[in-house]
Each structure stands twice: as C-alpha cells, then as structure tokens.
Design an enzyme around this catalytic site. Structure first.
Site, PDB file in Angstrom:
ATOM      1  N   GLU A  14      45.251 -35.515  27.363  1.00 53.74           N
ATOM      2  CA  GLU A  14      45.429 -36.573  26.368  1.00 53.74           C
ATOM      3  C   GLU A  14      45.375 -36.018  24.952  1.00 53.74           C
ATOM      4  OE1 GLU A  14      43.723 -40.704  27.811  1.00 53.74           O
ATOM      5  OE2 GLU A  14      42.176 -39.164  28.080  1.00 53.74           O
ATOM      6  N   TYR A  62      49.216 -53.783   2.149  1.00 52.15           N
ATOM      7  CA  TYR A  62      49.212 -53.545   3.592  1.00 52.15           C
ATOM      8  C   TYR A  62      50.097 -52.366   3.981  1.00 52.15           C
ATOM      9  CZ  TYR A  62      53.294 -56.688   3.268  1.00 52.15           C
ATOM     10  OH  TYR A  62      54.468 -57.280   2.911  1.00 52.15           O
ATOM     11  N   PHE A  85       0.171 -49.654  -9.333  1.00 50.76           N
ATOM     12  CA  PHE A  85       1.501 -49.344  -8.830  1.00 50.76           C
ATOM     13  C   PHE A  85       2.549 -49.539  -9.916  1.00 50.76           C
ATOM     14  CE2 PHE A  85      -0.337 -49.453  -4.673  1.00 50.76           C
ATOM     15  CZ  PHE A  85       0.550 -48.797  -3.843  1.00 50.76           C
ATOM     16  N   ASN A 129       6.306 -50.928  -9.662  1.00 47.56           N
ATOM     17  CA  ASN A 129       7.144 -51.615  -8.673  1.00 47.56           C
ATOM     18  C   ASN A 129       8.483 -52.021  -9.259  1.00 47.56           C
ATOM     19  OD1 ASN A 129       4.129 -52.688  -7.607  1.00 47.56           O
ATOM     20  ND2 ASN A 129       5.597 -52.147  -6.012  1.00 47.56           N
ATOM     21  N   ILE A 149      14.179 -41.005   2.838  1.00 41.17           N
ATOM     22  CA  ILE A 149      13.971 -40.881   1.389  1.00 41.17           C
ATOM     23  C   ILE A 149      12.485 -40.841   1.067  1.00 41.17           C
ATOM     24  CG2 ILE A 149      14.290 -42.059  -0.831  1.00 41.17           C
ATOM     25  CD1 ILE A 149      16.943 -43.156   0.319  1.00 41.17           C
ATOM     26  N   ARG A 182       5.949 -38.907   1.133  1.00 46.41           N
ATOM     27  CA  ARG A 182       5.193 -40.059   1.628  1.00 46.41           C
ATOM     28  C   ARG A 182       4.484 -39.704   2.923  1.00 46.41           C
ATOM     29  NH1 ARG A 182       5.562 -45.848   2.166  1.00 46.41           N
ATOM     30  NH2 ARG A 182       3.797 -46.400   3.478  1.00 46.41           N
ATOM     31  N   ARG A 217       0.432 -44.083  -2.229  1.00 51.84           N
ATOM     32  CA  ARG A 217       1.673 -43.504  -1.705  1.00 51.84           C
ATOM     33  C   ARG A 217       2.566 -43.036  -2.854  1.00 51.84           C
ATOM     34  NH1 ARG A 217       2.277 -49.426   0.460  1.00 51.84           N
ATOM     35  NH2 ARG A 217       0.086 -49.151   0.040  1.00 51.84           N
ATOM     36  N   ASP A 255       7.184 -46.059  -1.742  1.00 51.10           N
ATOM     37  CA  ASP A 255       7.188 -47.110  -0.719  1.00 51.10           C
ATOM     38  C   ASP A 255       8.475 -47.903  -0.872  1.00 51.10           C
ATOM     39  OD1 ASP A 255       6.355 -48.766   1.306  1.00 51.10           O
ATOM     40  OD2 ASP A 255       5.128 -50.042   0.019  1.00 51.10           O
ATOM     41  N   ASP A 285      10.820 -50.942   0.992  1.00 48.92           N
ATOM     42  CA  ASP A 285      10.820 -52.001   2.004  1.00 48.92           C
ATOM     43  C   ASP A 285      12.108 -52.803   1.918  1.00 48.92           C
ATOM     44  OD1 ASP A 285       8.227 -51.793   3.307  1.00 48.92           O
ATOM     45  OD2 ASP A 285       7.369 -52.409   1.393  1.00 48.92           O
ATOM     46  N   HIS A 342      11.275 -59.640   4.907  1.00 52.90           N
ATOM     47  CA  HIS A 342       9.950 -59.035   4.906  1.00 52.90           C
ATOM     48  C   HIS A 342       8.915 -60.146   5.041  1.00 52.90           C
ATOM     49  CE1 HIS A 342       6.370 -56.928   3.535  1.00 52.90           C
ATOM     50  NE2 HIS A 342       7.015 -55.790   3.738  1.00 52.90           N
ATOM     51  N   PHE A 379       4.237 -59.078  -7.030  1.00 50.35           N
ATOM     52  CA  PHE A 379       4.780 -57.775  -7.430  1.00 50.35           C
ATOM     53  C   PHE A 379       6.126 -57.493  -6.779  1.00 50.35           C
ATOM     54  CE2 PHE A 379       2.118 -56.775  -3.715  1.00 50.35           C
ATOM     55  CZ  PHE A 379       2.944 -55.953  -2.968  1.00 50.35           C
TER      56      PHE A 379
END
Length: 274
Positions: free
Chosen positions: A24, A56, A175, A177, A198, A204, A213, A216, A218, A236, A244
C-alpha cells in the site's frame, strides 16, 4: 453554543501512499477526502470579499499535497494530522470535520469503502497562574511564554499579576497570581499534561498540599465543559470561592459564565467580596 456557517469539499480524489501493508505504501492507492469547515461567512456574504472567507480551492490543493507528501500507516493518523494542519494554517477556520474514505481497502470482501471521520476544533481555556517562591514574576511570564510557544495553543489575553495572601497553609510568602485565556487544539487531558511539564521545568515540586511553589497552573474552564475525573475536574472545583482566582479572571472575562452554577465571573467575584 456558537452557530457556524459551513463550507464543504466532498470526495476529493487523491492518489497517495498510506496503509499498513508494504504494498500500500509502495504502490499507493485512491482515497476520497471530504472536508467540512465551520466558519463565519457573514462578512464574505455581505462584501463578496474572498479574503473574508475560506478559499476552498486552496484548501483542496493543500489536502492533495499534504496527503501525497506524507505517509501514514493508519487513515486515523492521516485524518488527525490533516485536521490539525488545516486548523493551524487556515484563517477563519474554527472547526473542521475530516473524512477519509479508502475504496480499495484490502479486506478480501465485497464493499464500497472503509472510512474514518473525525471532528476537531479550537477550544477556549482559562488558566490560573500562581507563584510564591523566588522571582515570581519571571516564573509567571515564562509560563505565559511557554503556553504561547506551544504550536497547538495561543495566548489570547493575560491579566496583570496580583499580590495575594497565601491560601490554605498560611505560613509562607505572598503569592503573585494571574489568569490567561488560551486558544488551544489540545484536549483537556493533553492540556493538563502540557501545564504539568511547564511546572516541572520551573522546578515545581508537589510535596506539601497548598504549600510554597515556584509555579502553579490550573485549568479553570475549558469551553463550557463539565468534566469530573480523578486527575482532572473542570470547572476547577473551588474557583468560585477564591478571590485570588476570580479577580484576575474578571479582568479578562467578566461575563464568562460558570457552566455549573450559571453565574458570570463578575457575579461570583461579587459574592466573594460580600
């Protein structure tokens, strides 16, 4: 849910070298490729401006050359790779459905075609960033840069950075943030793996829950997805309780609604301040 307009290419015939069996990939065979492109044609429809839509003809030529220049064992892999390249390289394309038909599949039985059809799209994720060790601002800026440098993602906007007191274990430094909006082709699981890498590169260490840390990251929101797994929950689980998180998120997306509680970020922040 966003409503898209659709542009279709149906059964584009391509002779290429894909397949599990050596003959093939050596001799090649015929494939039929259909592309359904989800976009907004309103501006093009009102102005007759081709640059406001998807060409297209150019897409057809790209599909032909890409499948001829690359060799894949599985049409599943061919479809995945093609969808990714189309989304990365086609202006105005938000979502794509790729179907690859294999009419000469070597199964030894009478049949029309074997096909694989997949749908892939750009997604919007919101990522919270935090650091309270060392050069906090450098860690956050490097995380933003790393996410933007990922070929499958693009940082759309980023909040300023906020100095906030520690959460949970309070005997630690303040922190820094922030929050960013990410346009990404990655699935939630792939995105989680990417941000863990990362974090790891930033030094970390996951030793103390809610402890100090370097970095961080999330996933707060991913489109309007509600996902509950042992290793990943979206939205989350405590974002609506954390000022924060909500303060920088409010800066970039005040009217984004929580897919479970139905409240906007602004409303959740007002509840936090009450």
């Amino acid at each position: 849910m966003k409503i898209y307009d659709i542009i279709k290419i149906k059964d584009l015939e391509i002779f290429a070298n894909h397949g599990v069996f050596p003959e093939e990939t050596r001799l090649g065979q015929k494939f039929l490729v259909s592309i359904t492109m989800y976009t907004d044609t309103r501006k093009a429809g009102m102005t007759d401006d081709l640059t406001a839509s998807i060409h297209y003809g150019e897409v057809s030529r790209f599909v032909d050359s890409y499948l001829k220049e690359h060799t894949f064992l599985l049409i599943e892999r061919a479809a995945e790779a093609l969808a990714r390249e189309l989304l990365l390289g086609t202006p105005h394309l938000e979502k794509v459905c790729v179907e690859i038909k294999k009419p000469w599949a070597p199964v030894g039985l009478p049949m029309d075609t074997v096909s694989v059809e997949i749908e892939r799209a750009w997604h919007t994720a919101y990522i919270a960033l935090g650091s309270n060790i060392g050069d906090k601002e450098r860690y956050l800026k490097e995380a933003v840069r790393a996410l933007n440098d990922c070929r499958d993602s693009e940082v759309v906007r980023c909040s300023k950075f906020y100095v906030t007191p520690p959460y949970g274990m309070v005997e630690q430094d303040d922190f820094l943030n922030g929050c960013l909006e990410l346009k990404t082709l990655l699935s939630p699981e792939e995105l989680l793996e990417s941000i863990h890498e990362i974090e790891k590169n930033a030094g970390r260490e996951r030793v103390i829950h809610w402890g100090p840390r370097t970095l961080d990251l999330d996933i707060l929101l991913y489109d309007d997805l509600v996902l509950e797994r042992e290793e990943l929950c979206i939205p989350h689980v405590e974002m609506h309780k954390r000022k924060f998180v909500l303060e920088p998120l409010h800066e970039i997306a005040p009217y984004k609604r929580h897919p479970v509680y139905g409240k906007t970020v602004r409303e959740m922040l007002e509840d936090c301040n009450a």
